[in-house]
Design a protein around this motif. Structure first.
Motif, PDB file in Angstrom:
ATOM      1  N   ALA A 231       0.831  -1.207   0.000  1.00 28.27           N
ATOM      2  CA  ALA A 231       0.000   0.000   0.000  1.00 28.27           C
ATOM      3  C   ALA A 231       0.867   1.260   0.000  1.00 28.27           C
ATOM      4  O   ALA A 231       0.562   2.243  -0.674  1.00 28.27           O
ATOM      5  N   LEU A 232       1.981   1.216   0.758  1.00 29.95           N
ATOM      6  CA  LEU A 232       2.894   2.362   0.752  1.00 29.95           C
ATOM      7  C   LEU A 232       3.482   2.581  -0.637  1.00 29.95           C
ATOM      8  O   LEU A 232       3.641   3.727  -1.088  1.00 29.95           O
TER       9      LEU A 232
ATOM     10  N   GLU B  86       2.095   1.782  -3.473  1.00 33.05           N
ATOM     11  CA  GLU B  86       1.053   2.359  -4.328  1.00 33.05           C
ATOM     12  C   GLU B  86       0.862   3.844  -3.996  1.00 33.05           C
ATOM     13  O   GLU B  86       0.688   4.671  -4.900  1.00 33.05           O
ATOM     14  N   LEU B  87       0.897   4.166  -2.696  1.00 33.09           N
ATOM     15  CA  LEU B  87       0.770   5.570  -2.288  1.00 33.09           C
ATOM     16  C   LEU B  87       1.949   6.388  -2.822  1.00 33.09           C
ATOM     17  O   LEU B  87       1.762   7.523  -3.291  1.00 33.09           O
ATOM     18  N   ASP B  88       3.148   5.805  -2.766  1.00 35.50           N
ATOM     19  CA  ASP B  88       4.319   6.496  -3.282  1.00 35.50           C
ATOM     20  C   ASP B  88       4.192   6.711  -4.795  1.00 35.50           C
ATOM     21  O   ASP B  88       4.533   7.784  -5.311  1.00 35.50           O
TER      22      ASP B  88
ATOM     23  N   LEU C 226       1.388   6.954  -6.495  1.00 40.20           N
ATOM     24  CA  LEU C 226       0.395   7.999  -6.711  1.00 40.20           C
ATOM     25  C   LEU C 226       0.974   9.380  -6.397  1.00 40.20           C
ATOM     26  O   LEU C 226       0.681  10.359  -7.094  1.00 40.20           O
ATOM     27  N   GLY C 227       1.815   9.447  -5.347  1.00 40.33           N
ATOM     28  CA  GLY C 227       2.440  10.718  -5.005  1.00 40.33           C
ATOM     29  C   GLY C 227       3.339  11.218  -6.132  1.00 40.33           C
ATOM     30  O   GLY C 227       3.322  12.406  -6.479  1.00 40.33           O
TER      31      GLY C 227
END
Length: 433
Positions: free
Chosen positions: A285-286, A288-290, A292-293
Motif C-alpha cells: 500500500a505504501l 502504491e501511495l508512493d 500515486l504521489g
C-alpha cells in the motif's frame, strides 16, 4: 552415601543401553501409534505418539528413526498401498527395535510398516470436521472476508509470554518501513484439552470490540506436531469460519496442517511469516501511495511548466497589448460612429415624412372640427324648436295651470277653481262650474 560408591552418568547410561539394546522383547516389535513431526533429510525422523481416547492428550511418546537404507522401501510400500506419503498425523503399525544411545537417549529404529493401518484418527477426525463444516455451508465464510488495504490494528491470540508472540512483535516493530501497527494480545492456551475453549473465549472478546480491529492473528511458537491436536476441534473451527474479521493462522511449520487451515482466511507457516505477510501488505500500500504521489508530482510539475510557458508568452505580448487594444478600439469606435450616423439618417427620413403629414393634418383639423360641431348645433337647434312648448301650442295644444302648476288630471279641479289656460297666441282665465 559416600561418593566413592556413586557411578558416572556415562556408566549408568551404558547399563541402560546394555539393558535395552539387543533385548529380545524390544527388538522387531510391531507397535501401533500415530505419527507426528515427520521430517526428512536423507533419513526420516519422526515421533510416535499414543493419545488418550477421550481427551486426545499424549500419553506416550517415542522418538523414531527410519534410516536411509530402509526409508525408500518403506515409502514405496506405504504410498503404493495408501496413495499417500508417510507424514504427520497418520495412524500406523510399524516394526520397531528399541535403541538407547548414551548421548542421544532412547529412540525406536523403524524397519518396516504395515500399510493396512492407513490414516490415523487425527486425519480421519479432520476430514469429518471439514465435511461437517462444508455441509453446514460455513467453511468458506472467513475465506471470503476482505482484508483492509493496510491492516494495522491487529488482535493476536497466543500464549502469554510465548516465544512465537515475541518473534511476531519483533518482526512487526523492526520493519524498515516503520508501519504504525497497533497490536494487542488476547492470551489463550495454545495446547492441551483446554486450548479450544480458551481460544474461543479470546475470539469472543475480540468480537465484542470488532470495530477496533482489522484482523485476527492466531500464532503459536515451535513445538512438536503432536501438540497441534488441540486445533483439530469442530467448535473452534466453526468459530473461526464464521468470525466477522479475516483470521490468519500461524501455528506450525510448513509440513503441519490442522483443520483451522481449511477455514481461516490466511495460513502461514510461523508467527514470523504472519508478521512478514502483514508488513508486505502494508508496504504494498505504501508503494502504491508512493506511486500515486509521484504521479501527482509529475502532473503538478507539467501543469506548472505549462503555466510558466503561458506566462512567458503573456509577458512577451504585454507591452504591445495596450497599443493594439487602443488601435482596435479606435477602429471599432469609428465603425460604430459611421454606423450610428447612417442608422440615424435612415430612421429620421420616414419620421420627417410623418411630421409633414401630421403638419397638414394639424392645419386642417380645426376647421373640420368646427364644421362638424356647427352641423351638430344646427341639428340640435332644429330639434329644440320642434320640441319647444311654443311649437306644441302652435299645433293646437294648450296648457292649463292652477296656481302656476300644470293640470294633468280632472281630479285636480273642483267647482270654483280658477284656472289659467295658455294658447299659442295668449292666455285666458276661467272658473270651473
Amino acid at each position: 552415601m559416600p561418593a566413592s560408591s556413586a557411578i558416572t552418568l556415562e556408566e549408568f547410561t551404558a547399563r541402560i543401553a546394555g539393558a535395552v539394546n539387543g533385548s529380545p522383547g524390544l527388538a522387531g516389535v510391531w507397535v501401533v501409534a500415530e505419527t507426528s513431526d515427520v521430517r526428512r533429510s536423507g533419513h526420516c525422523y519422526l515421533e510416535l505418539v499414543q493419545k488418550h481416547p477421550v481427551t486426545g492428550d499424549p500419553v506416550a511418546r517415542l522418538r523414531g528413526t527410519i534410516w536411509r537404507s530402509a526409508l525408500a522401501q518403506i515409502d514405496a510400500k506405504f504410498s503404493g498401498s495408501t496413495g499417500e506419503r508417510l507424514g504427520s498425523g497418520m495412524k500406523v503399525m510399524v516394526r520397531v527395535t528399541a535403541s538407547y544411545h548414551p548421548a542421544y537417549g532412547l529412540s525406536g529404529n523403524i524397519t518396516d510398516i504395515d500399510p493396512s493401518y492407513t490414516l490415523g484418527d487425527l486425519v480421519r477426525r479432520r476430514q469429518e470436521i471439514v465435511a461437517r463444516l462444508r455441509a453446514e455451508g460455513i467453511i468458506d465464510l472467513n475465506r471470503e472476508a476482505e482484508w483492509p488495504d493496510v491492516p494495522l490494528r491487529v488482535a493476536v491470540i497466543s500464549a502469554q509470554g510465548a516465544a512465537g508472540y515475541g518473534d511476531f512483535i519483533h518482526q512487526l516493530y523492526t520493519c524498515p518501513s516503520r508501519l504504525d501497527f497497533r497490536v494487542r494480545l488476547f492470551p489463550a492456551l495454545m495446547q492441551g484439552s483446554g486450548a479450544p475453549g480458551s481460544i474461543i473465549s479470546a475470539l469472543e472478546a475480540i468480537a465484542s470490540e470488532e470495530d477496533e480491529w482489522d484482523c485476527v492473528v492466531i500464532i503459536r511458537g515451535g513445538g512438536a506436531t503432536s501438540d497441534l491436536a488441540a486445533f483439530e476441534n469442530y467448535d473452534l473451527a466453526a468459530n473461526i469460519a464464521q468470525f466477522p474479521l479475516p483470521v490468519m493462522i500461524g501455528i506450525g511449520h510448513e509440513r503441519d496442517v490442522t483443520v483451522l487451515d481449511y477455514v481461516a482466511n490466511m495460513r502461514v507457516k510461523t508467527p514470523t511469516a504472519a508478521a512478514e505477510w502483514l508488513i508486505a501488505r502494508g508496504e504494498c500500500a505504501l508503494g502504491e501511495l508512493d506511486r500515486l504521489g509521484h504521479e501527482v508530482l509529475r502532473l503538478a510539475s507539467d501543469m506548472l511548466a505549462g503555466s510558466r510557458e503561458q506566462l512567458a508568452r503573456i509577458a512577451a505580448l504585454l507591452p504591445h497589448l495596450p497599443v493594439t487594444a487602443l488601435g482596435n478600439a479606435r477602429i471599432r469606435v469609428d465603425r460604430l460612429a459611421r454606423a450610428l450616423g447612417d442608422s440615424a439618417s435612415a430612421r429620421l427620413r420616414p419620421e420627417y415624412s410623418r411630421l409633414d403629414v401630421l403638419a397638414e393634418r394639424v392645419a386642417s383639423a380645426p376647421m373640420a372640427a368646427i364644421d362638424r360641431q356647427r352641423g351638430v348645433l344646427e341639428r340640435l337647434e332644429g330639434l329644440v324648436k320642434v320640441l319647444s312648448p311654443q311649437a306644441t301650442l302652435s299645433r293646437g295644444y294648450s296648457i292649463t295651470r292652477v296656481g302656476g302648476h300644470a293640470v294633468t288630471s280632472v281630479s285636480q279641479l273642483s267647482a270654483g277653481t280658477v284656472v289659467e289656460t295658455t294658447l299659442a297666441d295668449g292666455s285666458v282665465r276661467s272658473t270651473v262650474e
